[in-house]
Design a protein around this motif. Structure first.
Motif, PDB file in Angstrom:
ATOM      1  N   CYS A  52       0.852  -1.190   0.000  1.00 33.29           N
ATOM      2  CA  CYS A  52       0.000   0.000   0.000  1.00 33.29           C
ATOM      3  C   CYS A  52       0.885   1.236   0.000  1.00 33.29           C
ATOM      4  CB  CYS A  52      -0.902   0.013   1.234  1.00 33.29           C
ATOM      5  SG  CYS A  52      -1.994  -1.397   1.344  1.00 33.29           S
TER       6      CYS A  52
ATOM      7  N   GLY B 209       0.184   4.011   1.361  1.00 30.69           N
ATOM      8  CA  GLY B 209      -0.045   4.756   2.594  1.00 30.69           C
ATOM      9  C   GLY B 209      -1.299   4.248   3.264  1.00 30.69           C
ATOM     10  N   ILE B 210      -1.654   4.879   4.365  1.00 29.96           N
ATOM     11  CA  ILE B 210      -2.819   4.436   5.130  1.00 29.96           C
ATOM     12  C   ILE B 210      -4.111   4.594   4.329  1.00 29.96           C
ATOM     13  CG2 ILE B 210      -3.100   6.653   6.336  1.00 29.96           C
ATOM     14  CD1 ILE B 210      -3.837   3.143   7.774  1.00 29.96           C
ATOM     15  N   GLU B 211      -4.205   5.647   3.526  1.00 30.27           N
ATOM     16  CA  GLU B 211      -5.428   5.862   2.748  1.00 30.27           C
ATOM     17  C   GLU B 211      -5.668   4.705   1.775  1.00 30.27           C
ATOM     18  OE1 GLU B 211      -7.006   8.961  -0.589  1.00 30.27           O
ATOM     19  OE2 GLU B 211      -6.057   9.841   1.185  1.00 30.27           O
TER      20      GLU B 211
ATOM     21  N   ALA C 251      -4.455   1.689   2.038  1.00 30.65           N
ATOM     22  CA  ALA C 251      -4.711   0.490   2.844  1.00 30.65           C
ATOM     23  C   ALA C 251      -6.180   0.427   3.260  1.00 30.65           C
ATOM     24  CB  ALA C 251      -3.803   0.470   4.068  1.00 30.65           C
ATOM     25  N   ILE C 252      -6.724   1.547   3.681  1.00 29.15           N
ATOM     26  CA  ILE C 252      -8.135   1.585   4.083  1.00 29.15           C
ATOM     27  C   ILE C 252      -9.041   1.315   2.878  1.00 29.15           C
ATOM     28  CG2 ILE C 252      -9.981   3.108   4.909  1.00 29.15           C
ATOM     29  CD1 ILE C 252      -7.793   4.405   6.729  1.00 29.15           C
TER      30      ILE C 252
ATOM     31  N   ILE D  21      -4.609  -4.540   8.398  1.00 33.23           N
ATOM     32  CA  ILE D  21      -3.766  -3.441   7.939  1.00 33.23           C
ATOM     33  C   ILE D  21      -2.545  -3.458   8.845  1.00 33.23           C
ATOM     34  CG2 ILE D  21      -3.513  -0.944   7.686  1.00 33.23           C
ATOM     35  CD1 ILE D  21      -6.542  -0.805   7.184  1.00 33.23           C
TER      36      ILE D  21
ATOM     37  N   ARG E  59       1.528  -1.995   9.691  1.00 33.30           N
ATOM     38  CA  ARG E  59       2.440  -0.851   9.522  1.00 33.30           C
ATOM     39  C   ARG E  59       3.770  -1.206  10.151  1.00 33.30           C
ATOM     40  NH1 ARG E  59       3.921   3.978  12.457  1.00 33.30           N
ATOM     41  NH2 ARG E  59       4.346   5.663  11.003  1.00 33.30           N
TER      42      ARG E  59
ATOM     43  N   TYR F 187       3.046   0.637   4.860  1.00 31.42           N
ATOM     44  CA  TYR F 187       1.790  -0.069   5.105  1.00 31.42           C
ATOM     45  C   TYR F 187       1.623  -1.212   4.117  1.00 31.42           C
ATOM     46  CZ  TYR F 187       0.207   3.765   8.060  1.00 31.42           C
ATOM     47  OH  TYR F 187       0.081   4.683   9.063  1.00 31.42           O
TER      48      TYR F 187
ATOM     49  N   PHE G 184      -5.748  -3.879  12.904  1.00 33.73           N
ATOM     50  CA  PHE G 184      -4.591  -3.055  12.570  1.00 33.73           C
ATOM     51  C   PHE G 184      -3.440  -3.528  13.433  1.00 33.73           C
ATOM     52  CE2 PHE G 184      -1.791   0.539  13.418  1.00 33.73           C
ATOM     53  CZ  PHE G 184      -1.483   0.949  12.128  1.00 33.73           C
TER      54      PHE G 184
ATOM     55  N   GLN H 255       0.701  -2.820  14.315  1.00 35.21           N
ATOM     56  CA  GLN H 255       1.965  -2.076  14.208  1.00 35.21           C
ATOM     57  C   GLN H 255       3.072  -3.088  14.484  1.00 35.21           C
ATOM     58  OE1 GLN H 255       2.294   1.546  14.109  1.00 35.21           O
ATOM     59  NE2 GLN H 255       4.507   1.470  14.150  1.00 35.21           N
TER      60      GLN H 255
END
Length: 153
Positions: free
Chosen positions: A96, A98-100, A102-103, A125, A127, A133, A150, A152
Motif C-alpha cells: 500500500c 499509505g494508510i489511505e 490500505a483503508i 492493515i 504498519r 503499510y 490493525f 503495528q
C-alpha cells in the motif's frame, strides 16, 4: 523446475506469489498451496484490482504483492508466525502507498466478502516501524475466522 510465469489469474503469476527478499532458500509451493494462491488471485485479487481501478485508479494500476507463499525456511527467516497462512498459500501481503490506500483496499475486500457471501480468514492493515503499510489478507479453504484489525509491527 517450476514455471514462475504461469498465470494464476488474468493479472497475477505464480512467480509474484512466490517472491521473497530472502536469498538462498527454496520457496517452491506445493500443488495444494498453488491452488490456494489461485483461489485468492481469481476470487479476491482480481476483484480488488478491478474495483480499486474503477473507483480510484487509472484503470490499469496493478496490485503489488509483497509476499505470498512462504516455505517453512523462508517463513522462519522473515520472522513469520509458526502457523502462518503464508505456509499453505492461503495469504498474501499487498503493498500500500499509505494508510489511505490500505483503508481503501480493506474496504473493497470487505465489500467483496459481503457481496459474494465468501469468508476470509484475516484482513489486517499492518504498519512497519519505518511507516510502510500493507494489507495481510488470508483465505483458507475452510474454517475462516473473519479476523480484522490493525497491527503495528
Amino acid at each position: 523446475m517450476i514455471n514462475k510465469e504461469v498465470k494464476l489469474s488474468e493479472h497475477f503469476t505464480l512467480g509474484e506469489m512466490m517472491k521473497t527478499k530472502v536469498k538462498g532458500l527454496d520457496n517452491t509451493p506445493t500443488h495444494a498451496a498453488i491452488l490456494n494462491l489461485k483461489n485468492i488471485c481469481e476470487n479476491w485479487l482480481e476483484d480488488l484490482r478491478y474495483s480499486h481501478n474503477t473507483l480510484y485508479g487509472d484503470k490499469d494500476e496493478p496490485i503489488i504483492i509483497n509476499s505470498g507463499y512462504r516455505s517453512q525456511e523462508v517463513n522462519k527467516a522473515v520472522g513469520g508466525a509458526k502457523n502462518s497462512n503464508h505456509l499453505t498459500g492461503c495469504a498474501v501481503d499487498i503493498r500500500c502507498l499509505g494508510i489511505e490506500q490500505a483503508i481503501r483496499y480493506a474496504s473493497i475486500l470487505l465489500d467483496i466478502a459481503d457481496g459474494t457471501k465468501r469468508d476470509y480468514d484475516e484482513l489486517l492493515i499492518e504498519r512497519s516501524p519505518k511507516g510502510t503499510y500493507w494489507i495481510h489478507f488470508a483465505v483458507r479453504p475452510k474454517e475462516n475466522r473473519r479476523k480484522t484489525g490493525f497491527i503495528q509491527t
